[in-house]
Write an enzyme that holds these catalytic residues in place. Structure first.
Site, PDB file in Angstrom:
ATOM      1  N   ASP A  71      -9.981  -7.590   7.056  1.00  0.00           N
ATOM      2  CA  ASP A  71      -9.030  -6.584   6.550  1.00  0.00           C
ATOM      3  C   ASP A  71      -9.704  -5.754   5.449  1.00  0.00           C
ATOM      4  O   ASP A  71      -9.700  -4.518   5.533  1.00  0.00           O
ATOM      5  CB  ASP A  71      -7.734  -7.244   6.055  1.00  0.00           C
ATOM      6  N   ILE A  85       0.827  -1.215   0.000  1.00  0.00           N
ATOM      7  CA  ILE A  85       0.000   0.000   0.000  1.00  0.00           C
ATOM      8  C   ILE A  85       0.857   1.258   0.000  1.00  0.00           C
ATOM      9  O   ILE A  85       0.470   2.278  -0.599  1.00  0.00           O
ATOM     10  CB  ILE A  85      -1.017   0.004   1.173  1.00  0.00           C
ATOM     11  N   SER A  97      12.230   0.621   6.585  1.00  0.00           N
ATOM     12  CA  SER A  97      11.696  -0.659   6.124  1.00  0.00           C
ATOM     13  C   SER A  97      12.838  -1.658   6.110  1.00  0.00           C
ATOM     14  O   SER A  97      13.937  -1.334   5.678  1.00  0.00           O
ATOM     15  CB  SER A  97      11.100  -0.485   4.716  1.00  0.00           C
ATOM     16  N   LYS A 125      -5.255   1.758   8.036  1.00  0.00           N
ATOM     17  CA  LYS A 125      -6.331   0.979   8.644  1.00  0.00           C
ATOM     18  C   LYS A 125      -5.920  -0.489   8.665  1.00  0.00           C
ATOM     19  O   LYS A 125      -5.154  -0.883   7.783  1.00  0.00           O
ATOM     20  CB  LYS A 125      -7.651   1.142   7.898  1.00  0.00           C
TER      21      LYS A 125
HETATM   22  P1  NAP Z   1       2.513  -5.486   2.990  1.00  0.00           P
HETATM   23  O1  NAP Z   1       2.597  -5.462   1.505  1.00  0.00           O
HETATM   24  O2  NAP Z   1       2.793  -6.753   3.706  1.00  0.00           O
HETATM   25  O3  NAP Z   1       3.465  -4.320   3.497  1.00  0.00           O
HETATM   26  C1  NAP Z   1       3.669  -4.047   4.847  1.00  0.00           C
HETATM   27  C2  NAP Z   1       5.142  -3.729   5.062  1.00  0.00           C
HETATM   28  O4  NAP Z   1       5.348  -3.528   6.452  1.00  0.00           O
HETATM   29  C3  NAP Z   1       6.038  -4.869   4.640  1.00  0.00           C
HETATM   30  O5  NAP Z   1       6.491  -4.708   3.316  1.00  0.00           O
HETATM   31  C4  NAP Z   1       7.170  -4.813   5.652  1.00  0.00           C
HETATM   32  O6  NAP Z   1       8.276  -4.105   5.106  1.00  0.00           O
HETATM   33  C5  NAP Z   1       6.648  -4.014   6.814  1.00  0.00           C
HETATM   34  N1  NAP Z   1       6.533  -4.859   8.029  1.00  0.00           N
HETATM   35  C6  NAP Z   1       6.963  -4.514   9.266  1.00  0.00           C
HETATM   36  N2  NAP Z   1       6.711  -5.490  10.124  1.00  0.00           N
HETATM   37  C7  NAP Z   1       6.136  -6.478   9.443  1.00  0.00           C
HETATM   38  C8  NAP Z   1       5.677  -7.773   9.800  1.00  0.00           C
HETATM   39  N3  NAP Z   1       5.755  -8.214  11.068  1.00  0.00           N
HETATM   40  N4  NAP Z   1       5.142  -8.550   8.829  1.00  0.00           N
HETATM   41  C9  NAP Z   1       5.042  -8.114   7.557  1.00  0.00           C
HETATM   42  N5  NAP Z   1       5.488  -6.889   7.161  1.00  0.00           N
HETATM   43  C10 NAP Z   1       6.019  -6.089   8.098  1.00  0.00           C
HETATM   44  O7  NAP Z   1       1.085  -5.026   3.491  1.00  0.00           O
HETATM   45  P2  NAP Z   1       0.129  -3.937   2.827  1.00  0.00           P
HETATM   46  O8  NAP Z   1      -0.828  -4.610   1.921  1.00  0.00           O
HETATM   47  O9  NAP Z   1       0.912  -2.803   2.321  1.00  0.00           O
HETATM   48  O10 NAP Z   1      -0.730  -3.531   4.113  1.00  0.00           O
HETATM   49  C11 NAP Z   1      -0.194  -2.717   5.146  1.00  0.00           C
HETATM   50  C12 NAP Z   1      -1.357  -2.017   5.834  1.00  0.00           C
HETATM   51  O11 NAP Z   1      -2.056  -1.242   4.844  1.00  0.00           O
HETATM   52  C13 NAP Z   1      -2.392  -2.996   6.414  1.00  0.00           C
HETATM   53  O12 NAP Z   1      -2.900  -2.504   7.630  1.00  0.00           O
HETATM   54  C14 NAP Z   1      -3.493  -3.022   5.353  1.00  0.00           C
HETATM   55  O13 NAP Z   1      -4.776  -3.313   5.893  1.00  0.00           O
HETATM   56  C15 NAP Z   1      -3.419  -1.604   4.829  1.00  0.00           C
HETATM   57  N6  NAP Z   1      -3.951  -1.464   3.462  1.00  0.00           N
HETATM   58  C16 NAP Z   1      -3.570  -2.307   2.469  1.00  0.00           C
HETATM   59  C17 NAP Z   1      -4.134  -2.191   1.206  1.00  0.00           C
HETATM   60  C18 NAP Z   1      -3.753  -3.089   0.039  1.00  0.00           C
HETATM   61  O14 NAP Z   1      -4.370  -2.990  -1.015  1.00  0.00           O
HETATM   62  N7  NAP Z   1      -2.746  -3.948   0.160  1.00  0.00           N
HETATM   63  C19 NAP Z   1      -5.078  -1.200   0.954  1.00  0.00           C
HETATM   64  C20 NAP Z   1      -5.390  -0.311   1.965  1.00  0.00           C
HETATM   65  C21 NAP Z   1      -4.833  -0.461   3.225  1.00  0.00           C
HETATM   66  P3  NAP Z   1       9.755  -4.540   5.562  1.00  0.00           P
HETATM   67  O15 NAP Z   1       9.798  -6.029   5.586  1.00  0.00           O
HETATM   68  O16 NAP Z   1      10.641  -3.925   4.499  1.00  0.00           O
HETATM   69  O17 NAP Z   1       9.943  -3.934   6.930  1.00  0.00           O
END
Ligand code: NAP
Length: 308
Positions: free
Chosen positions: A168, A14, A36, A90
């Site tokens: 989620d 995101i 990150s 969120k």
């Molecule tokens: P994601 O792709 O997994 O990215 C989250 C990032 O946070 C990871 O790349 C990671 O980067 C870091 N991180 C730190 N601690 C972590 C852990 N214990 N496990 C996994 N990653 C960790 O997730 P995302 O989809 O971006 O979602 C993140 C938030 O945004 C969530 O709350 C989600 O509900 C919200 N969101 C997502 C979307 C969507 O379409 N994906 C849309 C709206 C809102 P490093 O490993 O480099 O630290």
């Protein structure tokens, strides 16, 4: 007023899909750093974790936490303790008590806490709220059905405790409904379907009732392939009011309304800049309250194991 110097924490899906472009397009805020563990960004200072960022002496005013909800509390607390304003993706956290603690900490320190709900910033939401304030509502039906394999490939955290599973995306629908309905509502039934090998549900069937007795039904499902469904249908005395495509399109009595292009994350950063300037917070946790209730009142139904 000087621009807000911002750091993103958690450069994942995101952050790349939405936050970077929205920050770039918003006056009054500049991205100066990223923390990150596995990702870097050209042109800004990069750190492994938020602790390294805060200890580095790089001058920032605020952090935007784009990490999963589990673990977000300690990151937000560290930022507030260091005197930084905080914007939360969120859902705002993994538990209600931790998000209330953050709200109290931000207030005590005179800092901004912005608990964002990006779907509330979708184009049809404010027009729907204004219209529904003038109509008599008979019933509400939410259908939020998408393909988890398409939208969350390889994301392990969503299936872990605190990751919320199908809530989620489902919490996005609840963030809209809590905002557009003139009355508050509470949960009366919750059926949660868990894959045999997962700690979070893949589907949820929920019944709510408003203070005035209006039924609100919600069906969340992560197993929908083909066309995806993010719809909210409100039957009113004057005809149906329907939000589709996650709140970005709007139909009143069967007629499509003119709606602006998607600006959800630009709206969020515009609002964050304004909150910081005004010295205010925006922390409405009501969507998370309904999700917590759904787990509390939930009847567990087991289904086949889910493999990515
Ligand atoms: P994601 O792709 O997994 O990215 C989250 C990032 O946070 C990871 O790349 C990671 O980067 C870091 N991180 C730190 N601690 C972590 C852990 N214990 N496990 C996994 N990653 C960790 O997730 P995302 O989809 O971006 O979602 C993140 C938030 O945004 C969530 O709350 C989600 O509900 C919200 N969101 C997502 C979307 C969507 O379409 N994906 C849309 C709206 C809102 P490093 O490993 O480099 O630290």
């Amino acid at each position: 007023m000087a621009s807000v110097r911002l750091a993103i924490v958690g450069l994942g899906k995101i952050a790349r899909d939405q936050h970077l472009g929205a920050i770039e397009a918003t006056d009054g805020i500049d991205l100066v750093a990223v923390a990150s563990r596995h990702a870097q960004l050209d042109g800004v200072r990069c750190f492994h974790e938020i602790g390294d960022l805060l200890a580095s002496g790089v001058e920032i005013d605020a952090v935007s936490l784009c990490t999963p909800p589990q673990g977000r509390f300690s990151q937000a607390k560290a930022a507030l303790d260091a005197g930084k304003h905080v914007m939360l993706e969120k859902p705002p956290g993994a538990t209600l008590s931790e998000v209330h603690a953050l709200e109290a900490l931000a207030r005590a320190r005179g800092l901004t806490l912005f608990s964002t709900w990006h779907s509330r910033a979708a184009a049809a939401v404010e027009p729907a709220r204004a219209l529904l304030a003038k109509r008599k509502i008979r019933s509400v039906a939410v259908e939020w059905k998408e393909d988890v394999r398409h939208w969350h490939p390889g994301q392990a955290w969503i299936w872990e405790p605190g990751g919320l599973g199908v809530f989620d995306p489902g919490i996005n629908a609840l963030s809209i409904v809590t905002h557009i309905l003139p009355e508050k509502f509470h949960l009366t039934r919750s059926d949660l379907t868990f894959p045999a090998n997962r700690a979070a549900p893949i589907a949820a069937s929920l019944s709510f009732e408003t203070d005035g007795g209006i039924p609100v039904l919600a069906e969340f499902d992560w197993r929908q392939t083909g066309p995806q469904t993010w719809d909210i249908r409100i039957d009113t005395d004057e005809g149906p009011v329907v939000l589709t495509h996650g709140g970005s399109r709007f139909f009143v009595d069967g007629e499509a309304q003119i709606i602006e292009a998607d600006r959800e994350y630009r709206n969020l950063y515009r609002d964050f800049v304004a909150l910081v300037a005004a010295g205010r917070s925006d922390a409405d946790f009501s969507p998370l309250v309904h999700v917590a209730d759904a787990f509390m009142l939930g009847r567990r139904i087991q289904t086949a194991a889910f493999e990515d």
